[in-house]
Design a protein around this motif. Structure first.
Motif, PDB file in Angstrom:
ATOM      1  N   ASP A 182      -6.734  -3.936   5.159  1.00 13.76           N
ATOM      2  CA  ASP A 182      -7.608  -2.771   5.060  1.00 13.76           C
ATOM      3  C   ASP A 182      -9.036  -3.176   5.470  1.00 13.76           C
ATOM      4  O   ASP A 182      -9.926  -3.327   4.633  1.00 13.76           O
TER       5      ASP A 182
ATOM      6  N   CYS B  54     -21.714  -0.284 -14.668  1.00 11.21           N
ATOM      7  CA  CYS B  54     -20.667   0.738 -14.765  1.00 11.21           C
ATOM      8  C   CYS B  54     -19.574   0.160 -15.656  1.00 11.21           C
ATOM      9  O   CYS B  54     -19.144  -0.973 -15.444  1.00 11.21           O
TER      10      CYS B  54
ATOM     11  N   ARG C  58       0.844  -1.208   0.000  1.00  5.73           N
ATOM     12  CA  ARG C  58       0.000   0.000   0.000  1.00  5.73           C
ATOM     13  C   ARG C  58       0.879   1.258   0.000  1.00  5.73           C
ATOM     14  O   ARG C  58       0.714   2.165   0.824  1.00  5.73           O
TER      15      ARG C  58
ATOM     16  N   LEU D 241      -7.108  -0.414  -9.434  1.00  6.85           N
ATOM     17  CA  LEU D 241      -8.491  -0.715  -9.809  1.00  6.85           C
ATOM     18  C   LEU D 241      -8.790  -2.198  -9.684  1.00  6.85           C
ATOM     19  O   LEU D 241      -9.910  -2.573  -9.339  1.00  6.85           O
TER      20      LEU D 241
ATOM     21  N   ALA E  77       1.002  11.770  -3.219  1.00  7.14           N
ATOM     22  CA  ALA E  77      -0.223  11.221  -2.631  1.00  7.14           C
ATOM     23  C   ALA E  77      -1.156  12.307  -2.121  1.00  7.14           C
ATOM     24  O   ALA E  77      -2.376  12.120  -2.085  1.00  7.14           O
TER      25      ALA E  77
ATOM     26  N   LYS F  17      -4.947   3.343 -12.137  1.00  3.46           N
ATOM     27  CA  LYS F  17      -5.414   4.567 -12.782  1.00  3.46           C
ATOM     28  C   LYS F  17      -4.227   5.382 -13.284  1.00  3.46           C
ATOM     29  O   LYS F  17      -3.171   5.412 -12.660  1.00  3.46           O
TER      30      LYS F  17
ATOM     31  N   ARG G 163      -3.881   2.500  -2.439  1.00  2.00           N
ATOM     32  CA  ARG G 163      -5.261   2.191  -2.015  1.00  2.00           C
ATOM     33  C   ARG G 163      -6.272   2.817  -2.967  1.00  2.00           C
ATOM     34  O   ARG G 163      -7.246   2.179  -3.347  1.00  2.00           O
ATOM     35  N   GLU G 164      -6.042   4.053  -3.357  1.00  2.00           N
ATOM     36  CA  GLU G 164      -7.001   4.760  -4.212  1.00  2.00           C
ATOM     37  C   GLU G 164      -6.735   4.502  -5.694  1.00  2.00           C
ATOM     38  O   GLU G 164      -7.599   4.812  -6.519  1.00  2.00           O
TER      39      GLU G 164
ATOM     40  N   SER H 175       2.931   4.770  -1.203  1.00  5.16           N
ATOM     41  CA  SER H 175       2.494   6.066  -1.733  1.00  5.16           C
ATOM     42  C   SER H 175       3.724   6.878  -2.094  1.00  5.16           C
ATOM     43  O   SER H 175       4.547   6.411  -2.870  1.00  5.16           O
TER      44      SER H 175
ATOM     45  N   ASP I  12     -18.397   8.746 -14.586  1.00  4.72           N
ATOM     46  CA  ASP I  12     -17.819   7.522 -14.014  1.00  4.72           C
ATOM     47  C   ASP I  12     -18.124   6.290 -14.855  1.00  4.72           C
ATOM     48  O   ASP I  12     -17.755   5.178 -14.473  1.00  4.72           O
TER      49      ASP I  12
ATOM     50  N   LYS J  45      -3.546   8.520   5.524  1.00  5.90           N
ATOM     51  CA  LYS J  45      -2.984   7.347   4.874  1.00  5.90           C
ATOM     52  C   LYS J  45      -2.655   6.319   5.943  1.00  5.90           C
ATOM     53  O   LYS J  45      -2.372   6.687   7.079  1.00  5.90           O
TER      54      LYS J  45
ATOM     55  N   ARG K  29      -8.888  -4.141  -2.422  1.00  5.54           N
ATOM     56  CA  ARG K  29      -8.273  -3.406  -1.313  1.00  5.54           C
ATOM     57  C   ARG K  29      -7.892  -4.311  -0.139  1.00  5.54           C
ATOM     58  O   ARG K  29      -7.054  -3.952   0.679  1.00  5.54           O
TER      59      ARG K  29
ATOM     60  N   ALA L 180      -0.694   2.142   6.164  1.00  4.00           N
ATOM     61  CA  ALA L 180      -0.293   0.858   5.596  1.00  4.00           C
ATOM     62  C   ALA L 180      -0.256  -0.177   6.719  1.00  4.00           C
ATOM     63  O   ALA L 180       0.530  -1.106   6.687  1.00  4.00           O
TER      64      ALA L 180
ATOM     65  N   LYS M 188     -14.579   2.218 -13.124  1.00  5.28           N
ATOM     66  CA  LYS M 188     -14.016   3.143 -12.139  1.00  5.28           C
ATOM     67  C   LYS M 188     -14.620   2.938 -10.750  1.00  5.28           C
ATOM     68  O   LYS M 188     -13.958   3.157  -9.737  1.00  5.28           O
TER      69      LYS M 188
END
Lengths: 473, 473
Positions: free
Chosen positions: B204, B356, A161, A178, A167, A225, A174-175, A163, B388, B198, A207, B200, A197
């Motif tokens: 999660d 989606c 995870r 996909l 970030a 992404k 995490r964000e 960054s 989206d 954030k 996640r 780690a 998305k």
């Protein structure tokens, strides 16, 4: 030379035997792509952490998802641990074979599989590094923003995870992940999501895997992404009379919602190390290294507002890095801060901290910890993704000096305790690995760790997936 | 009147007995806050979906986390299901007691617990609704952007991984929940994270719970991100000669990285329904309803660029909603599109779709599905969070007309199959619930669903947490 494992980890260590029959089966399946040469095993048995353990019994160089699945299935037949390996840049001992077993090196799985510029997504094999990715997508006008200090692999970055400096605007792994393809403990190949998305389709396995540090499966494909390269980018350096002034400026930037792309604190010690290492002549004072992304007007607006906030705290007039070359030089120097620090004290290793706190608590947390570090007499570096409330001390110790190590560990303990008392976390981006299991317990309470253990037992009943990391079972 | 459960769900239905001893224990613990009145049970046994099931055996009105923990623990002693209930706006049957059991109503747990404006976070009880939250934080200059059509609770929105019209810029509940407090199947109270931006630190669990639809625990506290109210906001309506023109415009907006805050497609049928319901006089053509957030200059830049893109596809000159009142009126009308549609055909219910897809596939997916819907002769509405790649058809059927229902289900099946073939998902924001279990299997493959089942069994060995949703066991 690496230091021995810290004492509190010893109960978790149970070197399992790797039967010769497994080695034979792996050699039969992978031929010269299964190595038992000591030099290869040793290279796969260490990382950038200060931990040490015996090397893995063998290294398998996987070239496909099927290779990974076969290696995991064979290891499972003998209840032998498997440890995924990308390029070995973990700071928390994730790669160490603390319970024996085999290393699965995915660095040859380094192809970009599908670029979908119109959807702002890319799918890669796990061994692709972040720099390689940005090189390969250059012509699309898109970029991938997540940038840990090292040129890590996308697989490793997903697993921890990770960054980095972007970030604050673009989020963490995490964000930005996909979907994943994962080889499970039983050697099955699953997909955790689609390229859509958004999704509300069942448990968020993506996640769950992001940040699971190899303990639930081996990541064999990553879809992330991408972002359009901003029309305008400008980077600025601003020096401050004190760390506090720099931090207070950052807090105001965030609270006003300025969409700053990067805002990095570098303390005076570290500026000095960076100057020496990267042949720069930055003013040796606490500084913020910032970057603004947007339209030309938008960037101008952001920069003016931030300059005003900085001036209110005694910050100097911004020094601009206006050409791409100057920008690259500055950010490369920032990314090499860790190595600059290591080289400032020959033979040293760094005990790196990674706390992250709500931004309103950042000044308190940082300043008290600076005072403690100064009082200890141990040389240190300090850099921070301060827009996220995340910062790293690196205590530079002689690994053979038990007293220095104990003092550094004590500083880290005090820092983590402080961060937790301020509603923060013991790790913003490096992961738990070997050294932070007790911190995780303090942070979440036993109930949450018990839930993690229950998930681990359910998905990996033989405990073969990178065992001995995150928690003890 | 609700329609019977679709046939393919029947194998999952196993009404478990709720022993009188449990009811007695609940009445003893909760007194008048445990109700067995039929009207109360029926109110808690339905939602906005078209599914029906016998009501729960009792409803407990929880006023604290301890209440929830005690109710879960008592139910667990008798292996009786518990179903969390907020305000009952699920579209996918999440609240239905398909295996019997008790409903835990958390709507009285509706306090905002801690506003931390300097950190852009707020912690609330699960029964706080999104409108209530925005009302209570008004004075801080911050807002919470996630806005499903209904005025849902934060607990329910977390449990279904909800989103809405602002997700294109601000993300979904997946990106905006920082931490949760959860009562587990054993009645234990755990925290899944901190207020740090954030982390780690281990698995999660926050994101595992977000979207788990009550099947892994009852959410009793939610910490979410807030955002500074933009300095400038402007909303515009733009009509297009065709759905395709509107969609192609949207695709270009996203691919250019314009940070548009909202971009909603409303087809001509739906504009007509919305005009009738909300007394508006919008041009009854396919339209995009857009909103721009930023500095005054930034908003102007975005709007000019988007107007240019729209004109290239035959879009009209933007009509602006410049006052906050006009904006609110427009967006309220958009949020009420579902109800406007329902009222356009007395006695009808809507079979809502929620696919989606990656945005490059949006035009293909939408246009073929529009053609199919038109050919079916079933009245429908069509709205889309098109930025989206997410859109909703609502097929308006007479729930007592089996033929209409079958035809609508067939349309939904064709639509989902199309979305999956285009690398999309069967649900962008409504969740799986009762009706999409088979779709989930098609989407992820059995391996991923088996992993979800293994997690469910590990965390809820008695299968008492909202059983019969997401997958069969």
């Amino acid at each position: 030379m690496n230091a021995p494992l810290p004492k509190h980890l010893l109960p978790g260590i149970l070197q399992r035997e790797t039967p010769q029959a497994l080695i034979a089966a792996l050699k039969n399946r992978f031929a010269e792509r299964c190595s038992t040469a000591l030099v290869v095993r040793e290279q796969h048995g260490r990382d950038e952490s200060s931990f040490a353990a015996p090397p893995p019994a063998a290294v398998v160089f996987a070239e496909s998802t099927q290779d990974v699945a076969d290696a995991v299935r064979l290891a499972g037949q003998y209840s032998v641990p498997v440890i995924p390996f990308g390029v070995g840049t973990s700071l928390e001992g994730h790669l160490l074979a603390v319970q024996g077993g085999i290393s699965i090196d995915v660095s040859r799985m380094n192809r970009v599989l599908a670029i979908n510029p119109e959807d702002l997504t890319v799918t890669v094999q796990p061994g692709v590094t972040r720099r390689q990715l940005n090189e390969e997508i250059k012509s699309t006008g898109l970029f991938f923003p997540i940038d840990p200090g090292a040129d890590a692999t996308l697989g490793g970055m997903s697993a921890t995870r990770a960054s980095g400096t972007n970030a604050v605007r673009y989020g963490t792994m995490r964000e930005n992940v996909l979907a994943l393809e994962v080889v499970t403990a039983s050697g099955e190949i699953i997909r955790t999501g689609t390229r859509a998305k958004k999704s509300a389709a069942g448990y968020d396995l993506t996640r769950l895997m992001v940040g699971s540090e190899g303990t639930l499966g081996v990541i064999t494909e990553v879809t992330v992404k991408l972002y359009p390269l901003p029309e305008a980018i400008s980077a600025a350096v601003c020096s401050f009379p004190s760390i506090e002034a720099a931090v207070r400026t950052t807090i105001e930037i965030i609270q006003l919602g300025v969409p700053i792309a990067r805002v990095e604190l570098i303390d005076a010690h570290t500026v000095r190390m960076v100057n020496a290492h990267s042949r720069l002549a930055l003013r040796e004072e606490p500084m913020l290294l910032m970057e603004f992304h947007g339209t030309p007007n938008g960037v101008k607006e952001q920069a003016e507002l931030v300059q005003e906030l900085a001036s209110g705290h005694g910050g100097n007039a911004f020094e601009w890095a206006s050409t791409p070359e100057e920008r690259t030089r500055l950010w490369t120097a920032r990314h090499n801060a860790y190595f600059a620090a290591i080289q400032s004290k020959p033979g040293c290793r760094a005990i790196s901290t990674d706390t992250c706190v709500p931004i309103s608590r950042l000044a308190d947390c940082l300043l008290e910890s600076v005072a403690e570090a100064e009082a200890s007499g141990i040389p240190y570096f300090l850099v921070g993704h301060v827009g996220d409330g995340n910062f790293h001390f690196g205590y530079l110790i002689d690994p053979d000096n038990a007293q220095e190590r104990d003092a550094a560990e004590a500083l880290n303990h005090q820092l983590v305790a402080r961060a937790l008392s301020l509603e923060g976390t013991c790790t913003g981006e490096h992961g738990i690995g070997l050294g932070k299991m007790d911190f995780l317990l303090s942070e979440t309470g036993g109930g949450a760790v018990d839930m993690m253990r229950a998930i681990k037992r359910a998905l990996d009943p033989q405990n073969i997936m990178n065992p001995g990391k995150i928690f003890t079972l």
